[in-house]
Design a protein around this motif. Structure first.
Motif, mmCIF file in Angstrom:
data_model
loop_
_atom_site.group_PDB
_atom_site.id
_atom_site.type_symbol
_atom_site.label_atom_id
_atom_site.label_comp_id
_atom_site.label_asym_id
_atom_site.label_seq_id
_atom_site.Cartn_x
_atom_site.Cartn_y
_atom_site.Cartn_z
ATOM 1 N N PRO A 139 59.900 22.173 48.836
ATOM 2 C CA PRO A 139 60.169 23.247 47.860
ATOM 3 C C PRO A 139 58.909 23.900 47.317
ATOM 4 C CG PRO A 139 61.465 21.276 47.375
ATOM 5 C CD PRO A 139 60.488 20.892 48.426
ATOM 6 N N ALA A 140 57.816 23.134 47.287
ATOM 7 C CA ALA A 140 56.570 23.670 46.737
ATOM 8 C C ALA A 140 56.013 24.801 47.597
ATOM 9 C CB ALA A 140 55.530 22.558 46.606
ATOM 10 N N HIS A 141 56.423 24.855 48.859
ATOM 11 C CA HIS A 141 55.898 25.882 49.763
ATOM 12 C C HIS A 141 56.972 26.881 50.182
ATOM 13 C CE1 HIS A 141 52.038 23.922 50.012
ATOM 14 N NE2 HIS A 141 52.612 22.785 50.367
ATOM 15 N N GLU A 142 58.090 26.910 49.484
ATOM 16 C CA GLU A 142 59.166 27.828 49.824
ATOM 17 C C GLU A 142 58.758 29.294 49.660
ATOM 18 O OE1 GLU A 142 62.571 27.320 51.110
ATOM 19 O OE2 GLU A 142 61.183 25.767 51.753
ATOM 20 N N THR A 143 57.777 29.534 48.819
ATOM 21 C CA THR A 143 57.346 30.918 48.576
ATOM 22 C C THR A 143 56.124 31.302 49.413
ATOM 23 O OG1 THR A 143 55.950 30.224 46.727
ATOM 24 C CG2 THR A 143 58.229 30.867 46.214
ATOM 25 N N ARG A 144 55.726 30.454 50.345
ATOM 26 C CA ARG A 144 54.568 30.771 51.177
ATOM 27 C C ARG A 144 54.987 31.696 52.310
ATOM 28 N NH1 ARG A 144 51.173 28.807 55.513
ATOM 29 N NH2 ARG A 144 48.975 28.953 54.916
ATOM 30 N N ARG A 145 54.233 32.760 52.521
ATOM 31 C CA ARG A 145 54.504 33.706 53.594
ATOM 32 C C ARG A 145 53.217 34.047 54.334
ATOM 33 N NH1 ARG A 145 58.664 32.239 52.061
ATOM 34 N NH2 ARG A 145 60.530 33.416 51.446
ATOM 35 N N LYS A 146 53.308 34.035 55.673
ATOM 36 C CA LYS A 146 52.200 34.527 56.494
ATOM 37 C C LYS A 146 52.255 36.058 56.529
ATOM 38 C CE LYS A 146 49.887 32.305 59.035
ATOM 39 N NZ LYS A 146 48.481 31.833 58.898
ATOM 40 N N SER A 147 51.164 36.678 56.947
ATOM 41 C CA SER A 147 51.121 38.143 56.954
ATOM 42 C C SER A 147 52.218 38.726 57.834
ATOM 43 C CB SER A 147 49.739 38.636 57.417
ATOM 44 O OG SER A 147 49.446 38.179 58.735
ATOM 45 N N GLN A 148 52.562 38.026 58.947
ATOM 46 C CA GLN A 148 53.609 38.522 59.839
ATOM 47 C C GLN A 148 54.984 38.503 59.173
ATOM 48 O OE1 GLN A 148 51.362 36.208 60.530
ATOM 49 N NE2 GLN A 148 50.321 36.695 62.457
ATOM 50 N N GLU A 149 55.142 37.694 58.130
ATOM 51 C CA GLU A 149 56.430 37.566 57.450
ATOM 52 C C GLU A 149 56.547 38.502 56.254
ATOM 53 O OE1 GLU A 149 57.400 32.890 58.155
ATOM 54 O OE2 GLU A 149 55.678 33.354 56.899
ATOM 55 N N LEU A 150 55.483 39.251 55.979
ATOM 56 C CA LEU A 150 55.496 40.230 54.898
ATOM 57 C C LEU A 150 55.832 41.614 55.456
ATOM 58 C CD1 LEU A 150 52.240 39.069 53.082
ATOM 59 C CD2 LEU A 150 54.592 38.569 52.379
ATOM 60 N N LYS A 151 56.152 42.504 54.568
ATOM 61 C CA LYS A 151 56.400 43.889 54.951
ATOM 62 C C LYS A 151 55.108 44.678 54.800
ATOM 63 C CE LYS A 151 59.177 47.909 53.601
ATOM 64 N NZ LYS A 151 60.170 48.422 52.626
ATOM 65 N N LEU A 152 54.781 45.483 55.790
ATOM 66 C CA LEU A 152 53.616 46.350 55.663
ATOM 67 C C LEU A 152 53.983 47.557 54.803
ATOM 68 C CD1 LEU A 152 52.141 46.406 59.288
ATOM 69 C CD2 LEU A 152 51.568 44.879 57.395
ATOM 70 N N CYS A 153 53.035 47.981 53.961
ATOM 71 C CA CYS A 153 53.288 49.166 53.125
ATOM 72 C C CYS A 153 53.489 50.404 53.988
ATOM 73 C CB CYS A 153 52.122 49.377 52.160
ATOM 74 S SG CYS A 153 51.787 47.939 51.106
ATOM 75 N N THR A 154 52.741 50.500 55.075
ATOM 76 C CA THR A 154 52.890 51.574 56.049
ATOM 77 C C THR A 154 52.729 50.974 57.437
ATOM 78 O OG1 THR A 154 50.517 52.062 55.917
ATOM 79 C CG2 THR A 154 51.984 53.372 54.515
ATOM 80 N N GLU A 155 53.187 51.686 58.459
ATOM 81 C CA GLU A 155 53.065 51.194 59.837
ATOM 82 C C GLU A 155 52.469 52.279 60.724
ATOM 83 O OE1 GLU A 155 56.567 49.353 61.373
ATOM 84 O OE2 GLU A 155 56.968 48.241 59.526
ATOM 85 N N ASN A 156 51.364 52.857 60.275
ATOM 86 C CA ASN A 156 50.697 53.904 61.059
ATOM 87 C C ASN A 156 50.112 53.339 62.344
ATOM 88 O OD1 ASN A 156 50.986 56.083 59.036
ATOM 89 N ND2 ASN A 156 49.642 54.789 57.809
#
Length: 754
Positions: A601-618
């Motif tokens: 549970p302590a790492h449930e909020t951990r996200r790698k960059s690939q699991e995040l949303k990019l602000c833009t996708e240029n």
């Protein structure tokens, strides 16, 4: 005669043998399959016979595959079709080009074709049909104690839809060994892919030995990779940064061409001109259209301004190169690139059209046809030139309408350097996610093409560009199994294509890749986990895979999942801190690697960059870190035109701090005028900081200084930054404030600490 052949086989299938009907799992799917009863036994004593040279060549290829995959060494000899043997014979009634017929009864197995390619492809299908006794419903004939393998009784009639079924390998950006290239050719042959387009030259390297111009490889094949780590990797022999690269000798080229031909594959070389020429111009600057040609082979990705001159000496240089290429490659097609010519002199003078016409005429004088990317399509283009459409399908539509043969190599769907999933364990590549299903859904004959012009669509091709794919294992991951989908698009009739049935047949083919030693991506089948902490302190776990195919089996005791392990059917409850291991199975066959998930549970909020949303996708890329020089390197996901990430809908209740890991990369990208759009917030410290905001234009809630990471070329965990107490959900936006473009700071991971 054709009718009599099929009737005879079907009658035999109906009356001979008592075994159950087998599952037929062939990729690409044959045009016609008539199942029978019984099976043909295959043991070490089974003979393979053929009537002529083409049949013997196909028989030997089949025997080699069977020995590799099953350990059976079968004797091949010339002779007539007899009972108890596997036979390759010349068709009495002609088959279409590359087509074949197969008739298997309990008495014999016969491949029947009119040409060498058809015999090879018949043998390929036969190899895919060979099974262990009892596998997929095949039963052993009674009283046969020496049986080791069986061919299920079946009648198949088959031929390809398109004549160009290709894969392109970029060996310029990263070099692959001849052993890997041969293994790739074996894997292509397994799926009846018949064109190997070999991208041998580009800005970043020249890979083919040209004896008249030795500096093309002594200089042009080597570069110092971008980044601090390669700059500090000093070669003791020279006292300078270590050079990276390699090239193929002409002897190696001839060996690979012959190896491909034995498997029914044509090797089409690509020699880029007039642009993408920086490596050649670093070796021979006198042929440059620019006054300041490169002094060393560059390591940036993107589009350079370098191009060849359009004068007599440079034309002679390029013709000399083509002469040696033609001597090495018997293909009637020679690819000359022609894409992305970003040179002021060429643009101002509109020189590309006349240049391409000249090269097409020169190749025609050598009885070869010019192939180029769709930028070559101009009104003056000779009719015999072939247009390879990469900027979507539009180039192909225009080429066919104008009477040019065309090949669909459309970005993004057929660009296999795009990631196969958004999972954190996907290797680096272009940022788009192009799944196996996306590729399978591609239409290789667009409805917009007039019926009278459809003859100009030669086929389709998958591309793997290797800017971000450094290793051979990753090239294989990108190519397979998506290239099997391309093979089916190119071979099978539209009415014979079905997504769910393709998955069934593909699953059965995975052991063939394994026997070859070719790594295959399991992205479509890999278990993915979602979990949440319940009120009772336990974790609730949901499992799924992208293809929704097969059974997910899991364990909670640390053991490796097997086909008999717990089958996932509904959310699972597990103790916090437990390790869940999961893998996908199709019956007893494993179709994914095991994934291990720690339910912390302590790492449930951990996200790698690939699991995040990019602000833009240029210009979204998943990039490999430049350090360490040896060992594993992180993959970092960002829009290089605007590095910015969003962690959407995160519950900030109880969050006390934010912890991140970051990496720094060289900004080695030639993106032209777009570089002016790359801007950053003003930093407060000399190195810069990572800003965390509530929404990208909202309140600043944390600032993490980058100074602790400045001296580390790999991934660094920054000291956690405290967050003021908050409740409710919000979108967190992460962006770097930095004084300069170099280095390019990238978020590796973020974790909210409670």
């Amino acid at each position: 005669m054709r009718i009599l052949f099929l009737v005879g086989v079907i009658v035999c299938l109906a009356v001979i043998g008592t075994a159950r009907a087998a599952e037929i799992a062939v990729v690409p799917n044959p045009a016609s399959v008539v199942r029978g009863e019984g099976s043909f036994p295959v043991s070490a004593a089974t003979r393979i016979v053929a009537q002529d040279a083409d049949g013997l060549a196909a028989a030997r290829r089949f025997a080699a595959v069977i020995e590799r995959e099953h350990g059976l060494k079968l004797a091949v000899s010339q002779g007539p079709v007899v009972d108890g043997a596997i036979a390759f014979q010349r068709a009495r009634v002609s088959t279409p080009a590359e087509g074949y017929r197969i008739g298997i009864t309990p008495r014999r197995a016969v491949v029947d074709a009119s040409d060498r390619a058809g015999m090879l492809y018949g043998g390929t299908t036969l190899a895919q049909l060979l099974q262990n006794p009892g596998q997929s419903g095949v039963s052993s004939p009674p009283g046969n104690s020496t049986l080791t393998r069986v061919l299920p009784a079946v009648a198949i009639e088959d031929s390809p839809r398109f004549r160009w079924r290709g894969l392109m390998l970029d060996s310029a950006r990263h070099f692959q060994s001849t052993a890997f290239v041969k293994k790739l050719l074996d894997a292509m042959a397994m799926n009846k892919l018949n064109v190997f387009h070999w991208h041998l030259t580009d800005d970043q390297a020249w890979r083919i030995e040209i004896k008249k111009y030795p500096k093309l490889t002594s200089v042009g094949a080597w570069r110092v990779p971008a980044g601090q780590a390669p700059q500090k990797d000093i070669d003791p022999a020279t006292g300078k940064p270590r050079l990276y690269g390699g090239f193929y000798s002409q002897a190696e080229m001839k060996e690979i061409v012959a190896y491909a031909a034995e498997r029914g594959i044509t090797v089409v070389p690509e020699i880029e001109m007039p642009g993408h020429a920086a490596a050649a111009l670093a070796a021979y600057p006198e042929y440059s259209a620019r006054a300041d040609p490169p002094t060393a082979v560059p390591a940036d990705w993107g589009v350079y301004h370098d191009a060849y001159k359009l004068d007599a000496k440079t034309t002679r240089f390029l013709q000399d190169v083509l002469d040696e290429v033609i001597a090495l490659f018997p293909s009637k097609y020679i690819h000359v690139g022609g894409d992305e010519v970003d040179n002021a002199e060429w643009k101002a003078g509109k020189l590309q059209g006349p240049f391409t016409v000249g090269m097409a005429k020169y190749l025609a004088s050598k009885k070869r046809r010019l192939v180029g990317w769709d930028e070559i399509l101009e009104p003056t283009l000779p009719k015999e030139a072939v247009v390879m459409s990469w900027r979507g399908i539009e180039g192909g539509l225009k080429a066919a309408a104008a009477g040019h043969d065309t090949i669909l190599a459309a970005h993004p769907t057929l660009y296999l350097d795009n990631r196969q999933s958004g999972a954190a364990d996907e290797p680096p590549g272009r940022g788009n996610v192009i799944t196996l299903k996306d590729v399978y859904a591609f239409d290789p004959m667009p409805g917009e093409i007039d019926a009278a012009k459809r003859k100009h669509v030669l086929g389709l091709q998958g591309q793997v560009w290797t800017e971000h794919i450094r290793t051979e294992e990753r090239v294989a991951h990108m190519l397979f199994p998506r290239s099997a989908a391309i093979a089916e698009l190119g071979w099978s009739k539209p009415e014979r294509r079905d997504w769910n049935d393709f998955l069934r047949r593909l699953s059965a083919q995975l052991p063939h890749y394994e026997a070859l030693g070719m790594p295959v991506a399991d992205s479509a089948f890999a278990p993915r986990l979602d979990s949440r902490l319940r009120g009772n302190g336990e974790m609730e776990v949901t499992l799924a895979n992208a293809a929704s195919y097969g059974d997910i089996r899991y364990t909670l005791d640390g053991t490796e999942p097997q086909a008999t392990s717990n089958r996932y059917a509904s959310p699972v409850s597990a103790a916090a801190g437990a390790t869940l291991k999961a893998a996908a199975f199709d019956g007893e066959r494993r179709i994914s690697k095991t994934r291990a998930f720690v339910l912390d549970p302590a790492h449930e909020t951990r996200r790698k960059s690939q699991e995040l949303k990019l602000c833009t996708e240029n210009i979204a890329l998943s990039m490999e870190d430049d350090a360490p020089i040896g060992g594993d390197r992180a993959a970092l996901y960002a829009d290089i035109q605007s590095p910015c990430w969003i962690y959407p809908g995160v519950d900030l209740t109880g969050v006390k701090a934010v912890a991140v890991t970051v990496g720094q990369l060289p900004y080695n990208y030639q993106i032209g005028e777009l570089i002016k759009k790359v801007t950053f917030p003003k930093p407060e410290t000399a190195v810069g900081e990572l800003e965390v905001r509530l929404g990208c234009e909202g309140e600043l809630v944390a600032r993490l200084p980058l100074a602790p990471a400045a001296a580390n070329m790999a991934i660094t965990a920054l000291p956690a930054a405290p967050l003021a107490p908050r409740t409710g959900k919000a979108d967190l936006c992460m962006r770097f404030a930095q004084p300069t473009l170099e280095p390019m700071w990238i978020l590796d991971s973020i974790e909210l600490v409670k």
